[in-house]
Design a protein around this motif. Structure first.
Motif, PDB file in Angstrom:
ATOM      1  N   THR A 154      -3.135  -6.538  -1.052  1.00 60.17           N
ATOM      2  CA  THR A 154      -2.374  -6.023  -2.192  1.00 60.17           C
ATOM      3  C   THR A 154      -1.077  -5.416  -1.679  1.00 60.17           C
ATOM      4  N   GLU A 207       0.075  -2.530  -2.431  1.00 56.55           N
ATOM      5  CA  GLU A 207      -0.203  -1.146  -2.066  1.00 56.55           C
ATOM      6  C   GLU A 207      -0.740  -1.045  -0.639  1.00 56.55           C
ATOM      7  N   ASN A 208      -1.691  -1.919  -0.275  1.00 58.62           N
ATOM      8  CA  ASN A 208      -2.225  -1.905   1.087  1.00 58.62           C
ATOM      9  C   ASN A 208      -1.161  -2.310   2.097  1.00 58.62           C
ATOM     10  N   ASP A 238       2.037  -1.803   1.848  1.00 60.52           N
ATOM     11  CA  ASP A 238       2.970  -0.685   1.996  1.00 60.52           C
ATOM     12  C   ASP A 238       2.353   0.457   2.789  1.00 60.52           C
ATOM     13  N   ARG A 239       1.068   0.691   2.608  1.00 63.08           N
ATOM     14  CA  ARG A 239       0.390   1.836   3.210  1.00 63.08           C
ATOM     15  C   ARG A 239       0.002   1.582   4.665  1.00 63.08           C
TER      16      ARG A 239
END
Length: 174
Positions: free
Chosen positions: A83, A85-86, A88-89
């Motif tokens: 994803t 989000e993953n 980016d994190r």
């Protein structure tokens, strides 16, 4: 080989092959239950008559590392979803941290005592070596015609392990 149905694992949830030039030298069947990775059964062909290039080189630390890594994926699937989000994190894996993790696993395997273990394979008792480290049991069994069986899993399951010859139905649902 595959675990006998009496263990209650259900069908394999994954599988892998190893080999080279369309010659399969090893087959892994993977099992989990209740969102917990339970068992990997790896059948490695005899090396006789095979090109050594591409043959698996299995060690207890390597098998432990792979099992523990897969167990983390099963236990924490959201962490591994592809994803934004993953992406980016998560930073790229730190090579130093990966090396230290493997060295801890290697150290634990080096200091774990191997014991003799007997498992029923196709209703025949087969004796091999079992090593327990980091909450995981690794079992190496000699099998027919120079084949080696590796079973890596939670100790409570390996304690009562019964194996049978795998069939096409074991992989049919993939």
């Amino acid at each position: 080989m595959a675990p006998h149905e009496s263990l209650g694992l259900g069908p394999a949830v994954g599988w892998n092959v190893q080999g080279v030039d369309a010659v399969v030298s090893a087959l892994e069947l993977l099992y989990d239950r209740d969102a917990r990775y339970q068992l990997m059964v790896k059948t490695v062909r005899s090396r006789e008559g095979l090109n050594p290039r591409g043959l698996p080189i299995d060690t207890i630390p390597d098998l432990l590392s792979n099992f523990l890594g897969r167990a983390d994926v099963v236990a924490n699937p959201d962490r591994y979803l592809f994803t934004q989000e993953n992406l980016d994190r998560e930073a790229p894996p730190d090579p130093t941290a990966r090396r230290e993790r493997y060295q801890r696993i290697q150290h634990a395997a080096d200091y774990a005592a191997a014991t003799t273990a007997t498992v029923a394979c196709d209703n025949a008792l087969t004796t091999g070596q079992r090593t327990d480290a980091l909450g995981v049991a690794v079992l190496e069994l000699p099998w027919k015609d120079g084949t080696t069986l590796w079973c890596v899993g939670v100790p409570e399951l390996v304690d009562r392990l019964v194996l049978r010859t795998a069939t096409p139905e074991d992989l049919a649902h993939f």
